[in-house]
Scaffold this active site. Structure first.
Site, PDB file in Angstrom:
ATOM      1  N   HIS A  82       3.154  -0.562  -5.965  1.00  0.00           N
ATOM      2  CA  HIS A  82       4.273   0.366  -5.838  1.00  0.00           C
ATOM      3  C   HIS A  82       4.582   1.131  -7.122  1.00  0.00           C
ATOM      4  O   HIS A  82       5.755   1.269  -7.478  1.00  0.00           O
ATOM      5  CB  HIS A  82       5.548  -0.380  -5.427  1.00  0.00           C
ATOM      6  CG  HIS A  82       5.452  -1.122  -4.133  1.00  0.00           C
ATOM      7  ND1 HIS A  82       6.319  -2.134  -3.790  1.00  0.00           N
ATOM      8  CD2 HIS A  82       4.604  -0.998  -3.088  1.00  0.00           C
ATOM      9  CE1 HIS A  82       6.006  -2.606  -2.591  1.00  0.00           C
ATOM     10  NE2 HIS A  82       4.958  -1.943  -2.149  1.00  0.00           N
TER      11      HIS A  82
HETATM   12  C1  LIG Z   1      -3.211  -1.617  -1.255  1.00  0.00           C
HETATM   13  C2  LIG Z   1      -1.824  -1.093  -1.051  1.00  0.00           C
HETATM   14  C3  LIG Z   1      -0.922  -1.822  -0.273  1.00  0.00           C
HETATM   15  C4  LIG Z   1       0.370  -1.348  -0.068  1.00  0.00           C
HETATM   16  N1  LIG Z   1       1.190  -2.014   0.791  1.00  0.00           N
HETATM   17  C5  LIG Z   1       2.359  -1.426   1.167  1.00  0.00           C
HETATM   18  C6  LIG Z   1       3.132  -1.954   2.222  1.00  0.00           C
HETATM   19  O1  LIG Z   1       2.764  -2.962   2.851  1.00  0.00           O
HETATM   20  N2  LIG Z   1       4.290  -1.341   2.564  1.00  0.00           N
HETATM   21  C7  LIG Z   1       4.722  -0.232   1.901  1.00  0.00           C
HETATM   22  O2  LIG Z   1       5.804   0.273   2.217  1.00  0.00           O
HETATM   23  N3  LIG Z   1       4.010   0.297   0.878  1.00  0.00           N
HETATM   24  C8  LIG Z   1       2.824  -0.259   0.535  1.00  0.00           C
HETATM   25  N4  LIG Z   1       2.062   0.316  -0.439  1.00  0.00           N
HETATM   26  C9  LIG Z   1       2.618   1.444  -1.189  1.00  0.00           C
HETATM   27  C10 LIG Z   1       2.658   2.760  -0.422  1.00  0.00           C
HETATM   28  O3  LIG Z   1       1.571   2.850   0.459  1.00  0.00           O
HETATM   29  C11 LIG Z   1       2.643   3.899  -1.432  1.00  0.00           C
HETATM   30  O4  LIG Z   1       3.778   3.785  -2.266  1.00  0.00           O
HETATM   31  C12 LIG Z   1       2.682   5.271  -0.788  1.00  0.00           C
HETATM   32  O5  LIG Z   1       1.671   5.407   0.173  1.00  0.00           O
HETATM   33  C13 LIG Z   1       2.522   6.337  -1.855  1.00  0.00           C
HETATM   34  O6  LIG Z   1       2.765   7.599  -1.291  1.00  0.00           O
HETATM   35  P1  LIG Z   1       2.562   8.937  -2.137  1.00  0.00           P
HETATM   36  O7  LIG Z   1       2.781  10.058  -1.205  1.00  0.00           O
HETATM   37  O8  LIG Z   1       3.414   8.861  -3.366  1.00  0.00           O
HETATM   38  O9  LIG Z   1       1.064   8.892  -2.663  1.00  0.00           O
HETATM   39  P2  LIG Z   1      -0.293   8.656  -1.845  1.00  0.00           P
HETATM   40  O10 LIG Z   1      -0.019   8.170  -0.479  1.00  0.00           O
HETATM   41  O11 LIG Z   1      -1.165   7.842  -2.713  1.00  0.00           O
HETATM   42  O12 LIG Z   1      -0.885  10.115  -1.669  1.00  0.00           O
HETATM   43  C14 LIG Z   1      -1.446  10.885  -2.680  1.00  0.00           C
HETATM   44  C15 LIG Z   1      -2.534  11.746  -2.036  1.00  0.00           C
HETATM   45  O13 LIG Z   1      -2.847  12.847  -2.877  1.00  0.00           O
HETATM   46  C16 LIG Z   1      -4.254  12.966  -2.986  1.00  0.00           C
HETATM   47  N5  LIG Z   1      -4.485  13.612  -4.294  1.00  0.00           N
HETATM   48  C17 LIG Z   1      -4.135  13.123  -5.500  1.00  0.00           C
HETATM   49  N6  LIG Z   1      -4.431  14.016  -6.464  1.00  0.00           N
HETATM   50  C18 LIG Z   1      -4.969  15.081  -5.850  1.00  0.00           C
HETATM   51  C19 LIG Z   1      -5.469  16.329  -6.322  1.00  0.00           C
HETATM   52  N7  LIG Z   1      -5.429  16.639  -7.620  1.00  0.00           N
HETATM   53  N8  LIG Z   1      -5.983  17.195  -5.412  1.00  0.00           N
HETATM   54  C20 LIG Z   1      -5.992  16.891  -4.086  1.00  0.00           C
HETATM   55  N9  LIG Z   1      -5.529  15.734  -3.586  1.00  0.00           N
HETATM   56  C21 LIG Z   1      -5.016  14.839  -4.463  1.00  0.00           C
HETATM   57  C22 LIG Z   1      -4.747  11.553  -2.898  1.00  0.00           C
HETATM   58  O14 LIG Z   1      -6.119  11.495  -2.558  1.00  0.00           O
HETATM   59  C23 LIG Z   1      -3.829  10.975  -1.828  1.00  0.00           C
HETATM   60  O15 LIG Z   1      -4.320  11.219  -0.543  1.00  0.00           O
HETATM   61  C24 LIG Z   1       0.772  -0.139  -0.680  1.00  0.00           C
HETATM   62  C25 LIG Z   1      -0.123   0.597  -1.455  1.00  0.00           C
HETATM   63  C26 LIG Z   1      -1.425   0.136  -1.630  1.00  0.00           C
HETATM   64  C27 LIG Z   1      -2.376   0.953  -2.454  1.00  0.00           C
END
Ligand SMILES: Cc1cc2nc3c(=O)[nH]c(=O)nc-3n(C[C@H](O)[C@H](O)[C@H](O)COP(=O)(O)OP(=O)(O)OC[C@H]3O[C@@H](n4cnc5c(N)ncnc54)[C@H](O)[C@@H]3O)c2cc1C
Ligand SMILES: *[C@@H]1O[C@H](CO)[C@@H](O)[C@H](O)[C@H]1NC(C)=O
Ligand SMILES: *[C@@H]1O[C@H](CO)[C@@H](O)[C@H](O)[C@H]1NC(C)=O
Length: 645
Positions: A533
């Site tokens: 997280h």
């Molecule tokens: C293994 C794991 C288990 C987890 N378990 C849970 C859980 O059980 N419950 C829960 O609530 N949360 C959980 N989390 C946390 C939660 O999933 C994340 O906090 C959340 O998905 C993050 O969302 P985000 O939109 O900030 O980033 P992300 O979902 O990581 O999205 C970022 C996206 O941007 C893309 N990207 C990045 N840079 C670029 C660029 N320069 N150009 C184009 N594309 C780009 C990436 O490829 C990705 O697809 C877990 C996370 C992981 C990794």
């Protein structure tokens, strides 16, 4: 919990058949042509980005481009129990943090692995699917820090807007929604070890509750973002329904390397790489960065938005001097493990990954493969450092119905980077046992770290240093949480399966009396893991707060125009729970703000919190059970010492 690679050959014919089904379950539309200019460009199609793409493209006059570095998710990434086996595959950015000074002694090079989704749906494709919104005080605290509009009563309508809760006993209690894009459901099948969890909580004084309802202090079997037994990523939830919208263009395998500005500091477009060609695309209204807590700060810094001295050191022309990359914090947990005399009550890979179970999963969405990442219980607890009279727990126990050796060392050990010494001395002896683990996740860590550029190349992973356990308060509360976990696993609910605390000495901790505070601190510094997280690196706050990167409408500060950051990085302080649901909420709320509308605040549906029972936690009982465990462990090690002599 389950390693796909080793079981793949057995299920190959089935997969070939199901491949066809894949097309109506995952978003697989990616274009090879695109326009020169769009109204909005969204960078990253993860938890937040997928929501934004959906909601903004509801306005048919707006043309939206979503650029995602990875490809599409698929039916394999949909298997809930197989979540951990997606790590260190091509859909994972597979980051590693800097060697830690105060923790990670039992990890190779003292470096922890940080998986992040590189795929449509982002980290919601790799995550463990636990659906938790956080504590209402988290959001009220954001307001106290100057973030108008983010109080619990103002964000609750946006949690509910996304939600399609499938459990009638929860869906209609006033805190939930039905009919939204995001399917939330209770697990169809729970192991005996999972079923015992709420019972164990009750014994210690923690009520069995809806963990997203009026109070948070309690133990329960959690709901997950799961649809018909399979993962409900934000790609499936929010992108799949948009596939016929002509005004939304999704380009996969498109890595944005720079945001482009005019001399007025207005974002005018982005530069991106796709199949080894570099392209530029322009924007009329806004660029929205949703790359997640690691990539978003990296992209901002590469584009000239960041700490001036750091950017100067790399010769990057400065657009805005802002504290990008600071305030990095995360949720971590130490491990408390129990072996069981009973057989067949938890998850052991050899037993669970069987052809009948695989068929059951694919045909009816039932069986053990639907268990979300192996997690079957969540307990929000209060250590002695928390305010007893308040419903603001400081730790969140995650019950894993197994341990690191439950997959015979095939996957967990590798993806977590555990040293051979720690694995062989501490976990290996328990491979043939049924087991379970209590992982107390520290909800309000005080340690803060940072993200910085390693070089000016977007292909160099940034420097990530969370500085885990460097704040002295963090280790103190963690030790107390471990004691509560030890007591929890030895309550009658678990004793009835013959539960026993793992009783090998943690390598490196031999000099401390077993289960003393020093020993437990050593155990935590040897083995902690992230629950994935990381947040805070593009901190939201008022313009006059020098810690802020974006304002409460998530617009980048420092005189920059036409640029927002919308993802986990904007959290000023991490929420008390798993981060996927709050990040989806953040994207829902900002989508409305961009459209110029807001849902009206919702009065707290639970009535007067003071009249509600938050349980009667019996600390006498907790420490009594812990002391017994300590005596037992000490007697055992003394015996071993005598045998060794
Ligand atoms: C293994 C794991 C288990 C987890 N378990 C849970 C859980 O059980 N419950 C829960 O609530 N949360 C959980 N989390 C946390 C939660 O999933 C994340 O906090 C959340 O998905 C993050 O969302 P985000 O939109 O900030 O980033 P992300 O979902 O990581 O999205 C970022 C996206 O941007 C893309 N990207 C990045 N840079 C670029 C660029 N320069 N150009 C184009 N594309 C780009 C990436 O490829 C990705 O697809 C877990 C996370 C992981 C990794
Ligand atoms: C503890 O919580 C109660 C109830 O919210 C509050 O009145 C009290 O001030 C808190 N105590 C401390 C020390 O913060
Ligand atoms: C708390 O536990 C102790 C020890 O097990 C027991 O004697 C006591 O009655 C319990 N207190 C309450 C309020 O249940």
């Amino acid at each position: 919990m389950v390693d796909i690679a080793t079981t793949l050959p057995a299920i190959l014919p089935l997969l070939a058949f199901l491949y066809v089904r894949n097309f109506d379950q995952s978003y697989t539309v990616s274009r090879n042509n695109w326009d020169l200019e769009y109204d909005f460009i969204i960078v990253g199609g993860g938890s937040a980005g997928a929501v934004l793409a959906n909601r903004l493209s509801e306005i048919s006059d707006w043309k939206i481009l979503l650029l995602e570095a990875g490809g599409s998710d698929n039916i394999l990434s949909d298997i809930p129990l197989a979540a951990a086996s997606l790590q260190q595959t091509p859909i994972d950015w597979a980051y590693q943090i800097e060697p830690q000074e105060a923790s990670c002694f039992g990890l190779i090079n003292r470096r922890m692995h940080w998986p992040r989704g590189k795929v449509l749906g982002g980290s919601s494709v790799l995550n463990y699917m636990v659906y938790i919104r956080g504590n209402r005080r988290d959001f009220d605290n954001w307001v106290r820090l100057g973030n108008v509009g983010w109080s619990y009563e103002e964000v609750l309508p946006y949690f509910i807007k996304s939600e399609d809760n499938r459990d009638p006993s929860i869906a209609f209690n006033g805190f939930h929604g039905v009919g939204g894009y995001l399917t939330v459901s209770s697990p169809p099948d729970v192991t005996p070890v999972g079923l015992a969890f709420p019972e164990a909580g009750k014994f210690l004084g923690y009520p069995n509750i809806d963990l997203n309802g009026p109070i948070q202090t309690g133990w329960a079997i959690p709901q997950g973002t799961v649809r018909r037994g399979a993962r409900c990523s934000t790609s499936k939830a929010f992108l799949l329904p948009t596939k016929d919208r002509p005004n939304l263009h999704v380009l996969t395998f498109s890595y944005v390397t720079k945001i482009l500005f005019n001399e007025d500091k207005r974002a005018i477009g982005v530069q991106f790489d796709r199949f080894s060609l570099t392209h530029v695309v322009y924007v009329r209204k806004e660029v929205i960065v949703s790359g997640g807590s690691i990539n978003s700060p990296q992209l901002l810094m590469l584009s000239g938005i960041g700490p001036a001295d750091h950017l100067n050191a790399f010769g990057i022309p400065i657009i805005a001097d802002l504290p990008v990359g600071n305030n990095l914090h995360d949720h971590i947990y130490p491990g408390v493990h129990f072996s069981l005399e009973a057989k067949g009550v938890s998850i052991v890979q050899r037993r669970v990954v069987s052809l009948p179970n695989i068929i059951k999963y694919f045909t009816s969405g039932r069986g053990p493969l639907t268990i979300i990442g192996g997690i079957e219980g969540l307990g929000f607890i209060k250590t002695k450092y928390a305010n007893y009279s308040d419903d603001f727990p400081d730790f969140q126990i995650h019950l894993l119905s197994g341990d690191i050796s439950s997959d015979d060392g095939q996957n967990f050990r590798r993806v977590q980077g555990i040293t051979r010494e720690l694995y062989e001395q501490y976990y290996l002896p328990y491979t043939s046992f049924d087991s379970f683990s209590f992982y107390p996740v520290m909800l309000h860590p005080k340690s803060r770290g940072f993200i910085r550029l390693r070089s000016t190349s977007p292909y160099d992973p940034p420097i990530i240093d969370p500085k885990y356990l460097t704040h002295p308060d963090d280790i103190l509360s963690m030790v107390d949480a471990m004691k509560i976990c030890i007591a929890g696993g030895l309550t009658p609910a678990y004793r009835k399966f013959g539960s026993k605390l793992f009783s090998r000495i943690i390598p490196g901790c031999e000099s401390y009396p077993v289960l003393s505070d020093e020993y437990l601190a050593c155990q935590a510094r040897t083995y902690i893991q992230t629950i994935y997280h990381p947040v805070g690196t593009c901190r939201m706050g008022p313009a006059d707060d020098e810690r802020s990167v974006v304002d409460p409408e998530l617009r980048v500060l420092g005189g920059v125009k036409g640029l927002r950051v919308v993802d986990g990085s904007i959290m000023p302080v991490i929420t008390s729970g798993n981060t996927n649901a709050p990040i989806i909420m953040i994207a829902e709320k900002i989508s409305d703000l961009i459209k110029g509308v807001q849902l009206p605040p919702m009065r707290f549906p639970g009535g007067d919190i003071k009249r509600m029972s938050v349980g009667q936690i019996n600390y006498t009982k907790i420490y009594e059970i812990f002391e017994e465990a300590k005596q037992e462990f000490a007697a055992l090690t003394n015996m071993q010492k005598r045998v060794n002599k």
